[in-house]
Design a protein around this motif. Structure first.
Motif, short mmCIF file in Angstrom:
data_model
loop_
_atom_site.label_atom_id
_atom_site.label_comp_id
_atom_site.label_asym_id
_atom_site.label_seq_id
_atom_site.Cartn_x
_atom_site.Cartn_y
_atom_site.Cartn_z
N ASP A 152 0.84 -1.20 0.00
CA ASP A 152 0.00 0.00 0.00
C ASP A 152 0.87 1.24 0.00
N TYR A 153 0.35 2.30 -0.60
CA TYR A 153 1.03 3.59 -0.58
C TYR A 153 0.00 4.70 -0.52
N ASP A 154 0.13 5.56 0.48
CA ASP A 154 -0.70 6.76 0.64
C ASP A 154 0.18 7.95 0.29
N ASP A 155 -0.16 8.67 -0.78
CA ASP A 155 0.74 9.72 -1.24
C ASP A 155 0.75 10.96 -0.34
N LEU A 156 -0.08 10.97 0.71
CA LEU A 156 0.03 12.06 1.68
C LEU A 156 1.39 12.03 2.37
N THR A 157 2.01 10.85 2.44
CA THR A 157 3.32 10.77 3.09
C THR A 157 4.41 11.46 2.27
N SER A 158 4.12 11.86 1.05
CA SER A 158 5.11 12.56 0.23
C SER A 158 4.92 14.07 0.26
N ARG A 159 3.93 14.54 0.98
CA ARG A 159 3.60 15.96 0.96
C ARG A 159 4.38 16.72 2.03
N GLY A 160 4.42 18.05 1.87
CA GLY A 160 5.07 18.90 2.85
C GLY A 160 6.53 18.57 3.02
N GLU A 161 6.97 18.42 4.26
CA GLU A 161 8.37 18.15 4.57
C GLU A 161 8.65 16.66 4.72
N THR A 207 3.60 21.33 7.77
CA THR A 207 3.13 20.12 7.11
C THR A 207 4.16 19.01 7.25
N PHE A 208 3.94 18.13 8.21
CA PHE A 208 4.72 16.91 8.42
C PHE A 208 6.22 17.22 8.57
N ALA A 209 6.51 18.16 9.47
CA ALA A 209 7.90 18.59 9.68
C ALA A 209 8.78 17.46 10.19
N LEU A 210 8.20 16.47 10.87
CA LEU A 210 8.97 15.35 11.41
C LEU A 210 8.81 14.09 10.57
N GLY A 211 8.27 14.26 9.37
CA GLY A 211 8.03 13.11 8.51
C GLY A 211 6.72 12.42 8.86
N LEU A 212 6.26 11.57 7.95
CA LEU A 212 5.00 10.88 8.17
C LEU A 212 5.11 9.47 7.57
N GLU A 213 4.75 8.48 8.38
CA GLU A 213 4.73 7.09 7.94
C GLU A 213 3.35 6.51 8.19
N GLN A 214 2.92 5.64 7.28
CA GLN A 214 1.59 5.06 7.41
C GLN A 214 1.50 4.15 8.63
N PRO A 215 0.34 4.15 9.31
CA PRO A 215 0.16 3.25 10.45
C PRO A 215 0.36 1.79 10.03
N ILE A 216 1.03 1.03 10.88
CA ILE A 216 1.31 -0.39 10.59
C ILE A 216 0.96 -1.21 11.82
N ALA A 217 0.20 -2.29 11.61
CA ALA A 217 -0.14 -3.20 12.71
C ALA A 217 0.34 -4.61 12.38
N TRP A 218 0.89 -5.28 13.37
CA TRP A 218 1.14 -6.72 13.31
C TRP A 218 0.02 -7.39 14.10
N GLN A 219 -0.69 -8.31 13.46
CA GLN A 219 -1.79 -9.03 14.10
C GLN A 219 -1.51 -10.52 14.07
N ALA A 220 -1.91 -11.21 15.13
CA ALA A 220 -1.79 -12.67 15.17
C ALA A 220 -3.02 -13.25 15.85
N THR A 221 -3.48 -14.37 15.34
CA THR A 221 -4.64 -15.06 15.93
C THR A 221 -4.35 -16.54 16.04
N LEU A 222 -4.98 -17.18 17.01
CA LEU A 222 -4.89 -18.62 17.19
C LEU A 222 -6.21 -19.09 17.77
N GLY A 223 -6.86 -20.06 17.08
CA GLY A 223 -8.19 -20.43 17.54
C GLY A 223 -8.59 -21.84 17.19
N GLN A 224 -9.75 -22.22 17.74
CA GLN A 224 -10.33 -23.54 17.49
C GLN A 224 -11.83 -23.38 17.30
#
Length: 926
Positions: free
Chosen positions: A507-516, A604-621
């Motif tokens: 995935d790529y959100d081009d808002l992360t390329s805007r501003g600084e 505008t994003f003076a410290l940079g901007l990275e897209q939210p990222i989640a690691w998910q794990a499930t285990l079930g029966q």
């Protein structure tokens, strides 16, 4: 299948073709929901020796010239390890829904809860305790999110829905753009025989409804007047059938609702009884056409319009109220092709969406300023004049999506896809009243009219002005956002009992390329799901994956609108405040004066901007008992990084001490007590707070899901879900600021300067619940009588205690303990200063138990569709519910408390009491 249309194919579909297209074409256009929608007989089945045969048995025989209804979900899912659930067509029709609202039914899915939002139209579903803005909404597998903030773009009529699927954890790579969960609504196609319905719903209010709870600071007689004035009427219908028998099928649905509610008049200076009028229109149309045995096209249109005209409430007089309007539309064209051999398929979709969201004054216009009247103790007594909220947003969105599915062998099925969403936004206005807003004191010189509400004409010219706010540089912000995604997935059956799904998504959100900021291009997301059918009645499953989110466009729009060349909202207060009606206009404020009045400025994003990222794990029966019962248990863990918060690049160095217990207000527009401790002098730079969005936040979630289910039968069905969970984070929203400086994380270091902190924001999330139990059931009591119920029991949500006090009349005085001055985001979030030693969200509101039920009678005692009389009841136990219900109140109503640790808890803003809804429906052909 029952009620499903069929295009007559020229040759019989092979099992291989059914395997290729299972999950690609369900109800004509279902792309995203095969994870929980795979059809299966409810009887326990022994593992099949041939996987292609098993897939053919599992799925409907779907080729490009056959449109079938969605089959009931299975007791055991042998294809994927996705957690979540579905609300099936019979449940959508039968379960009690206030105002025919389908979204509320998803509260019954494990991992989903009613959300606390931060604005009136905030989305209402929280996945795994997260912010409701970050969930994704799909309609037939295509995007249904308004891009500015989030939530559904179009509200779909209940009669248009064939099924709702909620993907909470462990879903495949074909859906994404969220670190949380996904909702996919599948629309109903046409039917071979004509079918449909007509209905009228009525919410009469009192005397059937119970009395509203007497909340703190409100006048009982005002509450009674409000409730006596409530009434709702809904009309609508649906029609499905064959336009050209055997080849073309159509479906339409429409709903119209009108509702009115008298509003509270609760203060001495605003003794009025306003009425808010609400109108909602929802529409849907769908056309499926089979060109040949291998080519099918679906055209789908959907739209909704919401209009809420205010006429005052409490301290807000009718002349200062606004109208809220939200108008959305979606137009989608999907073409499906299959090879004659049946070994591959192609689905190409194009969708165009529109959205208009604006707030015109209900009675006045912007040729009048707004005036807030304060008592000597700083409590708000009345708001008069015109609105001080100018907002007019238009969005145009185009989505293109391509999906190819093919059989590599008898044990491998490959899916490859890509899509792009481009949105263009026009923010015609987003600021303050063009003539400004005044805050004045009532020193006994503001009289109280006896025959009408207080008005701006009652404010004398010599009224003492506390402050005057004006936007000295109104701007339009017309920008864009583009989202890119591509994915590949392999479904492999190494043995008849084992299914391994591996996928990769980018995935790529081009808002992360805007501003600084620089483009965030490394959002590669591997996902793996393993399902083992140990025997005919037991399935073990697990998943692990990486999930990237997108940003609401508002995070970019706000930065530009409030940046160095954007809006310049100036507040003149104390000795610099003008006399009443003599405040400066935008044209009167020169560039030098903009520099001389310190304010909050965005970068505008003076410290940079990275897209939210989640690691998910499930285990079930999953375990099946008998022919219709199953029990599912899942363990879920999630770790999310890069969540947005609002950082201050010019933070205060001062820290709270035990002695900081009194407010330190700014003495003038150029002087706040905290200015001396900032990195750069606000007087010389013109910048007090320098805000920038930073993706430094994190969240954790751990839960145990237990689901007991009885499959739909001739007499009844049941779903019971218990969730034991904890959700924690150090940011709640794009506007979330720390209570002091940039002290967010548990390391107690300023996120910008690295200086030591005395507090942090790591706490239970706003939408956290420790325990939640939901039970829903649909049953046929007799041939002419059906019943359904929903029960919800949950522990209390967190309460956040801020510095300040609650006055005897219910008004609130907030304390600025460090003299930092106003912070824009706090108006939405409610996370202002806390007294030293008071942690965020450290208290809990009371838990709740609610019961809703529905009775549907067919007076002619027929089994077939016909005339139906229905009674729905909500909160039948008449529980007083102080938290945990969906609301968009800034700060969360009772969720925000004031005072020091151990101070009494004051409860206000309860959920609705017991209510009833009556309806008549005539159905045919079902």
């Amino acid at each position: 299948m029952n009620g499903s249309p069929s295009f007559r194919a020229r040759h019989r579909s092979s099992p291989m073709r059914a395997t290729v297209l299972t999950g690609v074409l369900a109800a004509g256009a279902l792309v995203a929901a095969p994870h929980v929608a795979a059809a299966q007989d409810t009887r326990p089945s022994r593992p099949q020796p041939d996987s292609a045969q098993r897939d053919a048995q599992r799925g409907s025989q779907l080729d490009s010239v056959r449109v079938t209804a969605v089959r009931p979900r299975p007791l055991l899912t042998r294809e994927r390890a996705t957690t979540g659930g579905s609300i099936e067509a019979a449940e959508v029709r039968a379960l009690p829904t206030d105002a025919r609202d389908p979204i509320a039914l998803l509260y019954n899915v494990p991992g989903i809860a009613p959300a606390t939002g931060f604005f009136g139209d905030a989305p209402r579903l929280s996945f795994n305790g997260g912010n409701a803005l970050y969930a994704q909404y799909l309609l037939d597998g295509l995007d249904n999110n308004e891009g500015f903030l989030g939530g559904p773009r179009v509200e779909v009529p209940l009669g248009a829905i064939a099924r709702m699927d909620a993907l909470v954890n462990g879903y495949g790579v074909d859906v994404g753009r969220t670190p949380d969960g996904v909702v996919n609504m599948t629309t109903a196609p046409g039917t071979a025989r004509p079918s449909g319905d007509l209905f009228v719903y009525q919410r009469p209010g009192r005397p059937l409804d119970a009395r509203i709870p007497r909340t703190f600071g409100t006048a009982p007689e005002a509450l009674d007047r409000r409730q006596e004035g409530f009434e709702r009427l809904q009309l609508g219908g649906s029609l499905r059938g064959a336009v050209r028998p055997g080849r073309t099928f159509g479906a339409v649905a429409m709903e119209y609702s009108q509702e009115q509610e008298d509003r509270i008049g609760s203060t001495a200076l605003a003794t009025f009884l306003g009425t808010e009028t609400r109108q909602t229109v929802k529409g849907y149309g769908r056309l499926d056409h089979g060109w040949s045995p291998t080519q099918t096209t679906t055209l789908r249109l959907a739209g909704s319009a919401v209009d809420r005209a205010g006429n005052g409430s409490g301290v807000l007089t009718p002349e200062a109220d606004i109208t809220t309007r939200r108008i959305g539309s979606l137009s989608a064209l999907t073409h499906r092709s299959t090879a004659q051999t049946g070994r591959w398929s192609n689905t190409l979709s194009a969708q165009f969406g529109t959205y208009h969201w604006y707030f015109p004054p209900a009675r006045s216009d912007f040729a009048t300023p707004q005036v807030t009247v304060l008592a000597p103790n700083l409590a708000v007594q009345a708001i008069v004049g015109s609105s001080n909220f100018v907002f007019d947003l238009t969005e145009r969105q185009l989505q293109l999506r391509e999906l190819i599915e093919t059989e590599l062998s008898s044990t491998h099925r490959l899916r490859v896809g890509a899509d792009v969403i481009h949105g263009r936004f026009r923010l015609a206005a987003a600021s303050t009243n063009p003539l400004g807003s005044y805050v004045v004191f009532n020193d006994g010189n503001i009289g109280v009219p006896t025959d009408r509400p207080l008005s701006i004409r009652d404010i004398p010219a010599n009224a003492r002005v506390q402050s005057y706010t004006i936007d000295a540089r109104p701007q339009q912000v017309n920008l864009s956002q583009t989202l890119y995604a591509t994915f590949v997935e392999d479904v492999w059956h190494p043995t008849p009992q084992l299914t391994l799904v591996t996928g990769l998504r980018w995935d790529y959100d081009d808002l992360t390329s805007r501003g600084e900021s620089t483009p965030d291009l490394d959002n590669v997301q591997p996902r793996v799901s393993l399902v083992w059918a140990r025997d005919a009645r037991t399935v073990l499953r697990g998943s692990v994956g990486r999930y990237a989110g997108r940003f609401p466009y508002a995070i970019y729009s706000d930065a530009v609108q409030l940046g160095a060349t954007g809006n310049a909202v100036l507040t003149y207060e104390g000795t610099s405040a003008p006399t009443f009606r003599n405040g400066r206009r935008p044209a009167d404020v020169g560039a030098g004066e903009l520099q001389s009045v310190p304010r909050e400025l965005f970068r505008t994003f003076a410290l940079g901007l990275e897209q939210p990222i989640a690691w998910q794990a499930t285990l079930g029966q999953q375990r099946q008992f008998g022919a219709r019962w199953s029990v599912t248990t899942d363990l879920v863990v999630s770790e999310t990084r890069n969540l947005p918060w609002m950082a201050d690049l010019n933070p205060l160095a001062a820290r709270l001490t035990p002695a900081d217990t009194l407010p330190r207000p700014c003495t003038s527009s150029v002087s706040c007590p905290g200015d001396a401790s900032r990195l750069r002098n606000p007087v010389t730079t013109g910048v007090r707070r320098e805000s920038t969005a930073q993706s430094g936040g994190r969240a954790q979630y751990a839960a145990l899901y237990v689901a007991v289910r009885r499959a739909m039968g001739d007499r009844w069905a049941l779903d019971a879900n218990w969730v034991w969970s904890q959700a924690r984070n150090n940011t709640e929203d794009i506007n979330f600021s720390a209570t002091q400086a940039n002290c967010f994380d548990t390391d107690r270091r300023d996120a910008v300067t690295g200086a030591a902190c005395t507090s942090d924001e790591w706490a239970d999330a706003n939408n956290d619940r420790r325990h939640r139990l939901t039970v829903r059931s649909v049953s046929r009591l007799a041939a002419w009588l059906d019943a359904s119920l929903i029960t919800d029991a949950q522990t209390g949500v967190p309460a956040n205690r801020l510095a300040g006090r609650v006055n005897a009349d219910g008004s609130i005085a907030r304390y600025d303990l460090l003299g930092s001055g106003p912070i824009r985001g706090n108006a939405f979030i409610g996370n202002a200063d806390r007294f030293p030693g008071v942690a965020r969200n450290a208290e809990r509101l009371p838990g709740s138990l609610t019961l809703a039920a529905s009775l549907v009678a067919r007076p002619l005692r027929q089994r077939a569709p016909g005339l139906e009389v229905r009674l729905d009841g909500f909160n039948l136990l008449n529980s007083t519910i102080w938290g945990g219900y969906a609301n968009g109140i800034g700060g969360g109503g009772s969720r925000t408390q004031f005072g020091a640790a151990g101070d009494p808890r004051i409860l206000f803003g309860a959920a609705p009491p017991r209510q009833f809804q009556l309806s008549l429906r005539y159905a045919f052909g079902e």
